[in-house]
Design an enzyme around this catalytic site. Structure first.
Site, mmCIF file in Angstrom:
data_model
loop_
_atom_site.group_PDB
_atom_site.id
_atom_site.type_symbol
_atom_site.label_atom_id
_atom_site.label_comp_id
_atom_site.label_asym_id
_atom_site.label_seq_id
_atom_site.Cartn_x
_atom_site.Cartn_y
_atom_site.Cartn_z
ATOM 1 N N TYR A 176 -57.242 -88.462 23.394
ATOM 2 C CA TYR A 176 -56.448 -87.539 22.208
ATOM 3 C C TYR A 176 -55.930 -87.163 21.828
ATOM 4 O O TYR A 176 -55.223 -86.070 20.689
ATOM 5 C CB TYR A 176 -56.467 -88.692 21.174
ATOM 6 C CG TYR A 176 -56.581 -90.500 21.266
ATOM 7 C CD1 TYR A 176 -55.204 -90.273 21.464
ATOM 8 C CD2 TYR A 176 -57.111 -91.076 21.342
ATOM 9 C CE1 TYR A 176 -55.182 -92.548 21.974
ATOM 10 C CE2 TYR A 176 -57.016 -92.642 21.809
ATOM 11 C CZ TYR A 176 -56.025 -92.791 21.564
ATOM 12 O OH TYR A 176 -55.353 -94.164 21.253
ATOM 13 N N HIS B 95 -50.319 -86.093 17.495
ATOM 14 C CA HIS B 95 -50.686 -87.186 16.527
ATOM 15 C C HIS B 95 -52.326 -86.279 15.710
ATOM 16 O O HIS B 95 -52.395 -86.538 14.572
ATOM 17 C CB HIS B 95 -51.263 -88.319 16.664
ATOM 18 C CG HIS B 95 -50.861 -89.704 15.670
ATOM 19 N ND1 HIS B 95 -50.013 -89.459 14.489
ATOM 20 C CD2 HIS B 95 -51.200 -90.461 15.638
ATOM 21 C CE1 HIS B 95 -50.046 -90.146 13.704
ATOM 22 N NE2 HIS B 95 -50.776 -91.598 14.365
ATOM 23 N N ASN C 215 -55.927 -95.174 11.455
ATOM 24 C CA ASN C 215 -55.478 -96.256 10.421
ATOM 25 C C ASN C 215 -56.044 -96.048 9.717
ATOM 26 O O ASN C 215 -56.814 -97.070 8.815
ATOM 27 C CB ASN C 215 -54.748 -97.188 10.488
ATOM 28 C CG ASN C 215 -56.010 -97.769 12.587
ATOM 29 O OD1 ASN C 215 -56.873 -97.062 12.480
ATOM 30 N ND2 ASN C 215 -55.214 -98.972 12.934
#
Length: 194
Positions: A16, A21, A69
């Protein structure tokens, strides 16, 4: 009002690291590098942390190692341990509603569907009144494509624009500590990478 905690939102892991993001973490990584304050993993805060001095102020840097999250777990743990109030926190995050090459400061507001912000608001006792650095990543143009877009890597041309905006945001963060938020905001909001 002084900022005591600067957070860069991200998903953990090498797969990632280069995705849109993680733009918030790129900003904190740059600050840590500029201020020669390498981030180290600190399990009790569920993230990588560092301590810096900006204009005589003690400031903590944080990149959570939780998934996006669950970002509030790290922010909440650090805020509670150091008795940091929501309005003393700056959270840097990727922003779909701004184009690459633009970054803006903002105080409070909703989460705009951003799961990292949503969890932080929740873990701060439903208090949205923390500062944000919105790092523009652009929008795929279709809300059904958002997940793939934020978890995708920007092409080189867009990456350069995002990097330039993050560089300016880091400079403006130092302006904030030296000359105040209004001056920093005016400068950052006038910037658009070409």
């Amino acid at each position: 009002m002084t900022i005591k905690l600067i957070v860069g939102l991200a998903n953990p892991g090498a797969e990632y690291a280069a995705t849109r993001h993680n733009a918030g973490a790129w900003y904190v990584d740059l600050l840590a590098e500029r201020l020669r304050a390498p981030l180290r993993e600190e399990p009790k805060f569920f993230g990588y942390t560092s301590r810096v001095t900006l204009e005589g102020e003690d400031v903590r840097l944080l990149v959570p190692t939780t998934f996006m999250n669950l970002s509030g777990k790290a922010v909440g743990a650090m805020a509670s341990f150091y008795r940091i109030m929501p309005d003393e926190i700056l959270v840097a995050h990727d922003e779909l509603d701004l184009p690459p090459g633009v970054a803006k400061f903002k105080l409070g507001g909703g989460h705009g569907g951003h799961n990292g912000l949503k969890d932080i608001i929740n873990k701060l006792g439903n208090n949205p009144n923390f500062h944000r650095l919105r790092v523009g990543i652009g929008h795929p143009g279709d809300k059904n494509k958002v997940v793939g877009f934020v978890l995708g890597k920007p092409p080189v041309s867009e990456q350069k624009l995002i990097d330039d905006a993050i560089d300016e945001a880091a400079r403006c963060t130092e302006v904030w500590f030296k000359e105040g938020l209004t001056k920093a905001t005016n400068r950052l909001h006038a910037f658009k990478a070409q």
